[in-house]
Design a protein around this motif. Sequence first.
Motif, PDB file in Angstrom:
ATOM      1  N   PHE A 192      -3.271  -0.580   8.526  1.00 42.66           N
ATOM      2  CA  PHE A 192      -3.399  -1.418   7.335  1.00 42.66           C
ATOM      3  C   PHE A 192      -3.714  -2.863   7.703  1.00 42.66           C
ATOM      4  O   PHE A 192      -4.579  -3.501   7.081  1.00 42.66           O
ATOM      5  CB  PHE A 192      -2.130  -1.347   6.491  1.00 42.66           C
ATOM      6  CG  PHE A 192      -2.169  -2.212   5.275  1.00 42.66           C
ATOM      7  CD1 PHE A 192      -2.942  -1.853   4.182  1.00 42.66           C
ATOM      8  CD2 PHE A 192      -1.465  -3.399   5.223  1.00 42.66           C
ATOM      9  CE1 PHE A 192      -2.999  -2.649   3.055  1.00 42.66           C
ATOM     10  CE2 PHE A 192      -1.516  -4.203   4.101  1.00 42.66           C
ATOM     11  CZ  PHE A 192      -2.278  -3.831   3.013  1.00 42.66           C
ATOM     12  N   LEU A 193      -3.049  -3.404   8.717  1.00 41.75           N
ATOM     13  CA  LEU A 193      -3.309  -4.781   9.132  1.00 41.75           C
ATOM     14  C   LEU A 193      -4.719  -4.933   9.679  1.00 41.75           C
ATOM     15  O   LEU A 193      -5.385  -5.950   9.433  1.00 41.75           O
ATOM     16  CB  LEU A 193      -2.271  -5.226  10.161  1.00 41.75           C
ATOM     17  CG  LEU A 193      -0.857  -5.396   9.623  1.00 41.75           C
ATOM     18  CD1 LEU A 193       0.097  -5.705  10.761  1.00 41.75           C
ATOM     19  CD2 LEU A 193      -0.808  -6.472   8.563  1.00 41.75           C
ATOM     20  N   TYR A 223       0.850  -1.184   0.000  1.00 39.96           N
ATOM     21  CA  TYR A 223       0.000   0.000   0.000  1.00 39.96           C
ATOM     22  C   TYR A 223       0.889   1.238   0.000  1.00 39.96           C
ATOM     23  O   TYR A 223       2.060   1.168   0.360  1.00 39.96           O
ATOM     24  CB  TYR A 223      -0.924   0.001   1.216  1.00 39.96           C
ATOM     25  CG  TYR A 223      -0.179   0.099   2.535  1.00 39.96           C
ATOM     26  CD1 TYR A 223      -0.062   1.317   3.170  1.00 39.96           C
ATOM     27  CD2 TYR A 223       0.419  -1.003   3.114  1.00 39.96           C
ATOM     28  CE1 TYR A 223       0.621   1.435   4.359  1.00 39.96           C
ATOM     29  CE2 TYR A 223       1.102  -0.898   4.302  1.00 39.96           C
ATOM     30  CZ  TYR A 223       1.196   0.312   4.920  1.00 39.96           C
ATOM     31  OH  TYR A 223       1.885   0.424   6.083  1.00 39.96           O
ATOM     32  N   TYR A 225      -7.261  -3.165   8.737  1.00 40.62           N
ATOM     33  CA  TYR A 225      -8.088  -3.109   7.531  1.00 40.62           C
ATOM     34  C   TYR A 225      -8.117  -4.472   6.830  1.00 40.62           C
ATOM     35  O   TYR A 225      -9.175  -4.941   6.410  1.00 40.62           O
ATOM     36  CB  TYR A 225      -7.523  -2.027   6.609  1.00 40.62           C
ATOM     37  CG  TYR A 225      -8.117  -1.995   5.232  1.00 40.62           C
ATOM     38  CD1 TYR A 225      -9.423  -1.593   5.020  1.00 40.62           C
ATOM     39  CD2 TYR A 225      -7.349  -2.351   4.128  1.00 40.62           C
ATOM     40  CE1 TYR A 225      -9.963  -1.554   3.751  1.00 40.62           C
ATOM     41  CE2 TYR A 225      -7.879  -2.303   2.860  1.00 40.62           C
ATOM     42  CZ  TYR A 225      -9.181  -1.909   2.668  1.00 40.62           C
ATOM     43  OH  TYR A 225      -9.704  -1.875   1.414  1.00 40.62           O
ATOM     44  N   GLU A 226      -6.967  -5.125   6.724  1.00 37.81           N
ATOM     45  CA  GLU A 226      -6.903  -6.447   6.102  1.00 37.81           C
ATOM     46  C   GLU A 226      -7.725  -7.466   6.893  1.00 37.81           C
ATOM     47  O   GLU A 226      -8.436  -8.283   6.308  1.00 37.81           O
ATOM     48  CB  GLU A 226      -5.451  -6.916   6.008  1.00 37.81           C
ATOM     49  CG  GLU A 226      -4.643  -6.199   4.962  1.00 37.81           C
ATOM     50  CD  GLU A 226      -5.037  -6.612   3.567  1.00 37.81           C
ATOM     51  OE1 GLU A 226      -5.253  -7.809   3.313  1.00 37.81           O
ATOM     52  OE2 GLU A 226      -5.126  -5.709   2.719  1.00 37.81           O
ATOM     53  N   MET A 284     -11.004  -9.599   5.524  1.00 35.91           N
ATOM     54  CA  MET A 284     -11.077 -11.058   5.601  1.00 35.91           C
ATOM     55  C   MET A 284     -12.330 -11.502   6.348  1.00 35.91           C
ATOM     56  O   MET A 284     -13.017 -12.437   5.927  1.00 35.91           O
ATOM     57  CB  MET A 284      -9.822 -11.619   6.274  1.00 35.91           C
ATOM     58  CG  MET A 284      -8.611 -11.539   5.400  1.00 35.91           C
ATOM     59  SD  MET A 284      -7.041 -12.192   6.028  1.00 35.91           S
ATOM     60  CE  MET A 284      -7.349 -12.851   7.599  1.00 35.91           C
TER      61      MET A 284
END
Length: 78
Positions: free
Chosen positions: A34-35, A7, A37-38, A42
């Motif tokens: 970001f993690l 990103y 968000y991931e 999922m």
Amino acid sequence: MAPTSLYPRNTVKKIVKAHADDRPLSKNVDILIFLNYELFLMELVKEASIASKQSGERGITARSVRKVRENCLRKFKG
């Protein structure tokens, strides 16, 4: 060979700083965001898959995502 980024890290940092209200931020706060968000994506896909199977649909549809969206957002509100 230089590592590739998943990103645009500088862009995420600027967005986070704009919303931070002059609070001090950790050096790697953009990575944590970001993690998170991931993980949210999922969870959303997993729940949408379950909802679509229960509805008898062949794959994940926008309708199945809308069904589970609110519940997933509540889990990740923090």
